[in-house]
Design a protein around this motif. Structure first.
Motif, PDB file in Angstrom:
ATOM      1  N   ALA A  26       0.042   1.971  13.073  1.00  0.00           N
ATOM      2  CA  ALA A  26      -0.078   2.463  11.696  1.00  0.00           C
ATOM      3  C   ALA A  26       0.565   3.838  11.552  1.00  0.00           C
ATOM      4  O   ALA A  26       1.265   4.118  10.566  1.00  0.00           O
ATOM      5  CB  ALA A  26      -1.556   2.513  11.292  1.00  0.00           C
ATOM      6  N   LEU A  27       0.339   4.713  12.521  1.00  0.00           N
ATOM      7  CA  LEU A  27       0.933   6.050  12.467  1.00  0.00           C
ATOM      8  C   LEU A  27       2.456   5.997  12.514  1.00  0.00           C
ATOM      9  O   LEU A  27       3.136   6.838  11.913  1.00  0.00           O
ATOM     10  CB  LEU A  27       0.412   6.896  13.635  1.00  0.00           C
ATOM     11  CG  LEU A  27      -1.060   7.329  13.536  1.00  0.00           C
ATOM     12  CD1 LEU A  27      -1.548   7.861  14.880  1.00  0.00           C
ATOM     13  CD2 LEU A  27      -1.230   8.391  12.452  1.00  0.00           C
TER      14      LEU A  27
ATOM     15  N   ASP B 206      -5.297  14.864  11.649  1.00  0.00           N
ATOM     16  CA  ASP B 206      -5.669  15.947  10.749  1.00  0.00           C
ATOM     17  C   ASP B 206      -6.344  15.381   9.497  1.00  0.00           C
ATOM     18  O   ASP B 206      -6.406  14.166   9.284  1.00  0.00           O
ATOM     19  CB  ASP B 206      -4.450  16.803  10.396  1.00  0.00           C
ATOM     20  CG  ASP B 206      -3.337  16.028   9.697  1.00  0.00           C
ATOM     21  OD1 ASP B 206      -3.627  15.069   8.940  1.00  0.00           O
ATOM     22  OD2 ASP B 206      -2.157  16.371   9.904  1.00  0.00           O
ATOM     23  N   ALA B 207      -6.852  16.287   8.658  1.00  0.00           N
ATOM     24  CA  ALA B 207      -7.634  15.864   7.499  1.00  0.00           C
ATOM     25  C   ALA B 207      -6.819  14.986   6.556  1.00  0.00           C
ATOM     26  O   ALA B 207      -7.327  13.992   6.015  1.00  0.00           O
ATOM     27  CB  ALA B 207      -8.162  17.082   6.752  1.00  0.00           C
ATOM     28  N   GLY B 208      -5.550  15.329   6.355  1.00  0.00           N
ATOM     29  CA  GLY B 208      -4.722  14.524   5.459  1.00  0.00           C
ATOM     30  C   GLY B 208      -4.507  13.123   5.989  1.00  0.00           C
ATOM     31  O   GLY B 208      -4.559  12.144   5.227  1.00  0.00           O
ATOM     32  N   THR B 209      -4.270  13.006   7.277  1.00  0.00           N
ATOM     33  CA  THR B 209      -4.068  11.680   7.872  1.00  0.00           C
ATOM     34  C   THR B 209      -5.358  10.868   7.818  1.00  0.00           C
ATOM     35  O   THR B 209      -5.332   9.664   7.535  1.00  0.00           O
ATOM     36  CB  THR B 209      -3.590  11.821   9.328  1.00  0.00           C
ATOM     37  OG1 THR B 209      -2.394  12.606   9.343  1.00  0.00           O
ATOM     38  CG2 THR B 209      -3.314  10.463   9.945  1.00  0.00           C
TER      39      THR B 209
ATOM     40  N   LEU C  90      -4.072   7.690   5.799  1.00  0.00           N
ATOM     41  CA  LEU C  90      -3.536   6.627   6.650  1.00  0.00           C
ATOM     42  C   LEU C  90      -4.185   5.285   6.332  1.00  0.00           C
ATOM     43  O   LEU C  90      -5.392   5.205   6.103  1.00  0.00           O
ATOM     44  CB  LEU C  90      -3.773   6.969   8.126  1.00  0.00           C
ATOM     45  CG  LEU C  90      -3.188   5.983   9.145  1.00  0.00           C
ATOM     46  CD1 LEU C  90      -1.668   6.004   9.106  1.00  0.00           C
ATOM     47  CD2 LEU C  90      -3.704   6.305  10.550  1.00  0.00           C
ATOM     48  N   ARG C  91      -3.383   4.239   6.320  1.00  0.00           N
ATOM     49  CA  ARG C  91      -3.892   2.884   6.144  1.00  0.00           C
ATOM     50  C   ARG C  91      -3.524   2.073   7.386  1.00  0.00           C
ATOM     51  O   ARG C  91      -2.381   2.099   7.845  1.00  0.00           O
ATOM     52  CB  ARG C  91      -3.322   2.232   4.880  1.00  0.00           C
ATOM     53  CG  ARG C  91      -3.793   2.904   3.584  1.00  0.00           C
ATOM     54  CD  ARG C  91      -5.306   2.820   3.426  1.00  0.00           C
ATOM     55  NE  ARG C  91      -5.819   3.483   2.227  1.00  0.00           N
ATOM     56  CZ  ARG C  91      -6.276   4.732   2.190  1.00  0.00           C
ATOM     57  NH1 ARG C  91      -6.262   5.478   3.302  1.00  0.00           N
ATOM     58  NH2 ARG C  91      -6.745   5.245   1.090  1.00  0.00           N
TER      59      ARG C  91
ATOM     60  N   PRO D  29      -4.689  -3.669   4.734  1.00  0.00           N
ATOM     61  CA  PRO D  29      -4.939  -2.479   5.562  1.00  0.00           C
ATOM     62  C   PRO D  29      -6.136  -1.685   5.042  1.00  0.00           C
ATOM     63  O   PRO D  29      -6.457  -1.718   3.847  1.00  0.00           O
ATOM     64  CB  PRO D  29      -3.639  -1.682   5.418  1.00  0.00           C
ATOM     65  CG  PRO D  29      -2.608  -2.710   5.076  1.00  0.00           C
ATOM     66  CD  PRO D  29      -3.315  -3.706   4.206  1.00  0.00           C
ATOM     67  N   VAL D  30      -6.786  -0.960   5.952  1.00  0.00           N
ATOM     68  CA  VAL D  30      -7.979  -0.192   5.602  1.00  0.00           C
ATOM     69  C   VAL D  30      -7.769   1.273   5.939  1.00  0.00           C
ATOM     70  O   VAL D  30      -6.848   1.635   6.689  1.00  0.00           O
ATOM     71  CB  VAL D  30      -9.218  -0.735   6.346  1.00  0.00           C
ATOM     72  CG1 VAL D  30      -9.495  -2.176   5.961  1.00  0.00           C
ATOM     73  CG2 VAL D  30      -9.043  -0.616   7.868  1.00  0.00           C
TER      74      VAL D  30
END
Length: 263
Positions: A63-64, A109-112, A116-117, A126-127
């Motif tokens: 996913a990343l 990090d907080a944004g990811t 992120l899905r 995706p979750v």
């Protein structure tokens, strides 16, 4: 502010630190002893958790990288490799694999964590990180109990995980509940839990489901929330039922154990 993803990742870390200390102290003979999973010894539970960590890590990394889920063939290869391990290798491998997964989650990090899905490979879409981490937390918490209960019949689920998992119950009934055990009966129960305190309705029929707390129930089940969770996944056998569990009316633990027979 702590997000739901933060809470799930923190609970995974706490649960792993506790189980890892337990596993490191296990005599070699105990690795082939009975676990709370009736068909697996302790090393096989650790194999399941270790292979699951490896697969979950590959899923998060895909996913990343913006890539698709590694797929079932990848999973099969991982399972085969772990199945071939000796019991001590499974214990060592479990420790390393789960540490690697946790390190990856903790590095986000907080944004990811918010954006992120993750394509889990078995869900229709995706979750987010919170959902993925909570799915892992559910698996880890119940199987951690499986490992520990072999040596401690009074073992309970990790306290930090219980509040996070009680909100996932409704989605579990569709594939855990065996309504044929009801033999055509329909019952509505009031379920009162402690730690955390909550009141649920449980409708037992062709479709077993959570409902709002009923005003007029056929019976009442009172128990710790961790025991309620264990009941639903087939881990509240008579020898593992705490004294705090109480029933009234037509709330029959024998029947409930037949409805919720486990995975």
């Amino acid at each position: 502010m702590t997000s739901s993803a933060d809470a799930a990742i923190a609970a995974l870390r706490s649960g792993h630190d506790t189980l890892a200390a337990h596993v490191r102290d296990l005599p070699a003979a105990d690795l082939t002893g009975p676990s709370g999973a009736s068909e697996w010894d302790v090393s096989q539970v650790l194999s399941h958790l270790g292979s699951g960590a490896e697969i979950h890590l590959a899923t998060v990394e895909a996913a990343l990288a913006g890539e698709p889920n590694p797929g079932f063939e990848f999973n099969k290869g991982v399972w085969a490799r772990w199945d071939a391990m000796a019991p001590a290798e499974r214990a060592e491998g479990f420790l390393a694999a789960n540490d690697a997964l946790l390190a990856k989650y903790e590095s986000l990090d907080a944004g990811t964590r918010a954006d992120l899905r993750i394509d889990m490979g078995f869900l229709p879409a995706p979750v987010d990180v919170a959902t993925a981490a909570t799915l892992r937390l559910s698996e880890y918490t119940f199987h951690s109990w499986d490992v520990r209960v072999g040596g401690d019949p009074r073992a309970v689920l990790a306290a930090e995980a219980v509040p996070l998992l009680t909100g996932t119950l409704g989605g579990m009934f569709g594939w855990l509940a065996k309504s044929e055990a009801l033999d055509g009966r329909t019952l509505t129960l009031r379920v009162e839990t402690t730690g955390p305190d909550a009141v649920h309705g449980l409708r037992l029929a062709d479709k077993v489901e959570l409902t709002d707390a009923p005003a007029d129930a056929d019976g009442v089940l009172r128990l710790p929330a961790e025991a309620w969770l264990r009941l639903i996944v087939g881990r509240l056998s008579p020898q593992h039922t705490p004294a705090a569990v109480e029933t009234a009316g037509e709330a029959d633990l024998t029947l409930l154990r037949q409805v919720f027979r486990g995975f």
